[in-house]
Structure formats: structure tokens, C-alpha cells
Write an enzyme that holds these catalytic residues in place. Structure first.
Site, PDB file in Angstrom:
ATOM      1  N   LYS A 157      -8.056   7.728 -19.415  1.00 56.91           N
ATOM      2  CA  LYS A 157      -8.327   8.279 -20.751  1.00 56.91           C
ATOM      3  C   LYS A 157      -7.076   8.245 -21.632  1.00 56.91           C
ATOM      4  CE  LYS A 157     -12.100   9.336 -18.457  1.00 56.91           C
ATOM      5  NZ  LYS A 157     -13.112   8.347 -18.239  1.00 56.91           N
ATOM      6  N   TYR A 211     -16.301  17.644 -15.212  1.00 56.95           N
ATOM      7  CA  TYR A 211     -16.880  16.305 -15.318  1.00 56.95           C
ATOM      8  C   TYR A 211     -17.946  16.160 -14.227  1.00 56.95           C
ATOM      9  CZ  TYR A 211     -17.116  11.267 -14.476  1.00 56.95           C
ATOM     10  OH  TYR A 211     -17.565   9.995 -14.259  1.00 56.95           O
ATOM     11  N   ARG A 251       0.845  -1.204   0.000  1.00 58.03           N
ATOM     12  CA  ARG A 251       0.000   0.000   0.000  1.00 58.03           C
ATOM     13  C   ARG A 251       0.878   1.252   0.000  1.00 58.03           C
ATOM     14  NH1 ARG A 251      -2.057   1.325   4.699  1.00 58.03           N
ATOM     15  NH2 ARG A 251      -2.707  -0.799   5.239  1.00 58.03           N
ATOM     16  N   ASP A 309      -7.251  19.901 -14.120  1.00 57.41           N
ATOM     17  CA  ASP A 309      -7.573  18.578 -14.662  1.00 57.41           C
ATOM     18  C   ASP A 309      -7.170  18.603 -16.137  1.00 57.41           C
ATOM     19  OD1 ASP A 309      -8.797  16.354 -15.827  1.00 57.41           O
ATOM     20  OD2 ASP A 309     -10.492  16.379 -14.441  1.00 57.41           O
TER      21      ASP A 309
HETATM   22  C1  LIG Z   1     -12.189  15.244 -17.202  1.00 59.19           C
HETATM   23  C2  LIG Z   1     -12.401  14.084 -16.277  1.00 59.19           C
HETATM   24  N1  LIG Z   1     -11.890  14.136 -15.024  1.00 59.19           N
HETATM   25  C3  LIG Z   1     -12.070  13.108 -14.162  1.00 59.19           C
HETATM   26  C4  LIG Z   1     -12.772  11.973 -14.510  1.00 59.19           C
HETATM   27  C5  LIG Z   1     -12.940  10.849 -13.514  1.00 59.19           C
HETATM   28  O1  LIG Z   1     -12.030   9.823 -13.828  1.00 59.19           O
HETATM   29  P1  LIG Z   1     -12.280   8.258 -13.563  1.00 59.19           P
HETATM   30  O2  LIG Z   1     -13.447   7.836 -14.392  1.00 59.19           O
HETATM   31  O3  LIG Z   1     -10.986   7.639 -13.958  1.00 59.19           O
HETATM   32  O4  LIG Z   1     -12.556   8.107 -12.109  1.00 59.19           O
HETATM   33  C6  LIG Z   1     -13.302  11.881 -15.787  1.00 59.19           C
HETATM   34  C7  LIG Z   1     -14.065  10.686 -16.175  1.00 59.19           C
HETATM   35  O5  LIG Z   1     -14.700  10.632 -17.208  1.00 59.19           O
HETATM   36  C8  LIG Z   1     -13.112  12.954 -16.695  1.00 59.19           C
HETATM   37  O6  LIG Z   1     -13.614  12.929 -17.939  1.00 59.19           O
END
Ligand SMILES: Cc1ncc(COP(=O)(O)O)c(C=O)c1O
Length: 380
Positions: free
Chosen positions: A197, A100, A48, A172
Site C-alpha cells: 500500500k 482487513y 532465502r 497494523d
Molecule cells: C490493513 C491491511 N492489512 C493487511 C493486508 C494484507 O496485505 P497484502 O494484500 O499485501 O497481503 C491488507 C490488504 O489489503 C490491508 O488492507
């Protein structure tokens, strides 16, 4: 001399295995490590806390974003959850209003219970950020371009506003990847990704990362990994290391395909509007041109109605109707019922997320095939 991006993506953190010379980082499937004596070990105690496959990935991602440390988690949401642990009850966060949907859902429904407060503003107008900062503000969290409306925030301008007020800025960077945007070089303190992604790139593993710039971040997030345990598994760390090796070539192709597809969509009579910062008519085109090194492959289109959106999705033969983005395959999603289902109808209307809006993550198939598929689907 600092090596180029593609070279770092292949080599940083990914030196051949010292024991065998294997050119790929081994997947260390172990939960614990034999200790030589009490208090004496080879730098690893329990998985961990550290795992050599995960450690290698953190070195790689840190190099690509130009940070001082990186910390990977089991998903993008787990990374954002860890980001919130920088704060304590009573602290305030300013956030892009078009993040998101899962980010806002977590902030409002989970973190708010622990006394954090959130204000959502259109961060593409930097003055909105300045106006929203209060003495309690600790963090500004920006997504640029936004999901799914593709608004672009001026990272440098927002970083200046934050730093003048003693506030940290996290960005982000999921939609562009470090290949197309370098938020730390523009002044961000922390870069966050859903590595699920583009960084992974093959739609075969979840993950998230925080890339940091300060020793106190390193300390905090290492400690959070250890205490909360939301870490990335060795196998998924390996998948990500493998994906990152081709990030530069993939992103070049995503970017090239994205531009062609956006131009095609713009000229199609069934498409009422195309949201893509690469188009000269996009309101933030000049800013995107200046702060990004490409426009990427995320495009949203307005089809006019839920009926049109559904017909478009159903007729696709190559593109796949699915949540997520950033894979080699073209993925098409319906934000109102998928990524932003957690945002209520009024909130969606305010942001422009209509029932007819479709988001396309343009893959790296032959672009003629992608265009032909979208054309036959739109033509009906
Ligand atoms: C821009 C963005 N940030 C964060 C996330 C969250 O990521 P995760 O699905 O890997 O938890 C997403 C998910 O689609 C996203 O598109």
C-alpha cells in the site's frame, strides 16, 4: 542527532554502492553466493537467508518505524502469517473486530487449525481488550484506523493494558504509514504493514513487513524467513526502496487531498455518511488528532444501497474501481464484495459494512480533479 523522517526515508539503508558508487541500492539477482572456503563467506550464503537488496530495505523500514529490526515478506498476509509463528498451539490472540477481511480469514481458517484461538473485539474501546485477555493470551493485534470503518484505537492505552498482563501488542499500520503514525513510540511491540500500500505507493508490488523491538523477535522472524521462505524478492525489495524515498512527500499530499475530499463528500446530498477520522464529528477525531500526525487519505462513504454504490463506481472517470489502496492513483473499492467478502453477511452487518459502503483511497492527483470526478459520479 537523529535525522528527520524524509532524510531517513531517502538515506537510511540506501548508502551509495561501495563497489561502483551507484546512488541506488543494486538489485542483487542471485540465489546463492560463492564461498571462499568451507565455512568462510562474505556474510551471505543463500538468498532465502539474506540478500543485500532486501537487507537494505529492512534497515530502511526499521529506521522509519523506530524499531530494532525489520523483516520483510512476500505480502502483508505472509507477514501476518509469520507473526503467528511467535505462538504455539493453545495460545490466544485478541484482535480488532474490524481488521482487513483477509487477516480474520487467515486466523480463522488457517491458524485455528493449528490450535491458536482468536477473540475479536472493538479495540477502539480499550476496556474490551482488557476484558478479552485470558491467561492464554499471547498477542493483541490491532488495526488502526480500521479497514474500512475507520475506527481508531488508543495504542498507548492498549499497550499499557497488554504490558500489565504480559501480552505483546502488534499494530497494523498500513493505513497511515510511519509518516503519519508511529506505533512503537506509543508502546507497540511489533508494527506490521502490507507494504503493498502506501510504503510502495505505486501499486506495482506486493510485500509485507514486521518491525520489531526485541532481540527475541529478531531471532524468531529471521529464523522464520529462513525456515518458511516467504521472503520478499530482490526486485520487489528494490521497488519498495524506491517508493519509500518519496514516502514523506506522498503522505503529505495524500493527507491534504484526503481532508479536502472528506469535506466535499460530507456536503454532498447523495452521501449518507462519511467515515473519516479527520472530520470533527468522527467519534474518534480527538484521539486521531493526538496519536496521528495526520488523518491520511482513506475514506469510506455510505451510498445507501448496492445499486447506488454500483452506479457511483461505474460513472467514475478518474478514480479506478479496484481492490487495494495507498497508490498514487485514486482507488475506489466495494468492501462488502472485495476486501471483506470473506466475512459473512451477519458479520458484515454487525460491523456496519453495508452493500452501499464504498471505500476511497484518495490519490495524489490534483485534488480539484479528484473532487470533480467524485462529484460527476455522485450527481449522476
Ligand atoms: C490493513 C491491511 N492489512 C493487511 C493486508 C494484507 O496485505 P497484502 O494484500 O499485501 O497481503 C491488507 C490488504 O489489503 C490491508 O488492507
Amino acid at each position: 542527532m537523529k535525522k528527520g523522517f524524509a532524510t531517513r526515508a531517502i538515506h537510511d539503508g540506501q548508502a551509495p554502492d561501495e563497489l561502483t558508487g551507484a546512488v541506488n541500492v543494486p538489485i542483487y539477482l542471485t540465489s546463492t553466493y560463492q564461498q571462499e572456503a568451507i565455512g568462510k563467506n562474505k556474510g551471505h550464503e543463500y538468498a532465502r537467508l539474506t540478500n543485500p537488496t532486501r537487507d537494505a530495505l529492512e534497515v530502511s523500514l526499521c529506521s522509519l518505524e523506530g524499531g530494532t529490526s525489520a523483516h520483510v515478506f512476500g505480502s502483508g498476509m505472509a507477514a501476518i502469517t509469520a507473526l503467528c509463528t511467535m505462538m504455539k498451539s493453545g495460545d490466544h490472540v485478541v484482535c480488532s473486530d474490524n481488521v482487513y477481511g483477509g487477516t480474520a480469514r487467515m486466523f480463522d481458517n488457517v491458524m485455528a487449525k493449528f490450535g491458536l484461538t482468536f477473540t475479536y473485539v472493538d479495540t477502539s474501546v480499550a476496556a474490551n481488550v482488557a476484558a478479552a485477555i485470558t491467561p492464554a493470551t499471547k498477542l493483541v493485534h490491532v488495526e488502526t484506523p480500521t479497514n474500512p470503518m475507520m475506527a481508531v484505537t488508543d495504542i498507548r492505552a492498549v499497550a499499557e493494558i497488554c504490558h500489565a498482563r504480559g501480552v505483546e501488542l502488534s499494530v497494523d499500520n498500513t493505513f497511515l504509514s510511519p509518516y503519519l503514525q508511529q506505533p512503537i513510540a506509543l508502546g507497540a511491540d511489533i508494527v506490521m504493514h502490507s507494504t503493498t500500500k502506501f510504503l510502495n505507493g505505486h501499486s506495482d508490488g506486493l510485500g509485507g513487513v514486521l518491525v520489531c523491538t526485541k532481540p527475541e523477535h529478531d531471532e524468531t522472524f529471521k529464523y522464520v524467513q529462513k525456515c518458511t521462505g516467504g521472503i520478499l524478492s530482490p526486485f520487489e525489495s528494490y521497488l519498495l526502496l524506491r517508493g519509500v524515498k518519496t514516502l514523506a512527500v506522498r503522505m503529505k499530499q495524500h493527507d491534504a487531498n484526503g481532508r479536502v475530499v472528506a469535506d466535499f463528500l460530507k456536503g454532498h446530498k447523495k452521501v449518507q455518511h462519511v467515515f473519516y477520522p479527520g472530520l470533527t464529528e468522527h467519534p474518534h477525531h480527538e484521539l486521531a488528532k493526538q496519536q496521528q500526525s495526520g488523518f491520511g487519505s482513506m475514506i469510506s462513504i455510505e451510498t445507501g444501497s448496492l445499486e447506488n454504490a454500483n452506479a457511483f463506481a461505474k460513472r467514475l472517470k478518474l478514480g479506478l474501481l479496484a481492490e487495494s489502496l495507498g497508490g498514487v492513483e485514486t482507488l475506489v473499492c466495494h468492501p462488502a464484495s472485495m476486501t471483506h467478502a470473506a466475512v459473512d453477511a451477519e458479520g458484515r452487518a454487525r460491523l456496519g459494512i453495508t452493500d452501499g459502503l464504498m471505500r476511497i483511497s484518495v490519490g495524489i492527483e490534483d485534488v480539484e480533479d479528484i473532487v470533480a470526478d467524485l462529484k460527476q459520479s455522485l450527481d449522476g
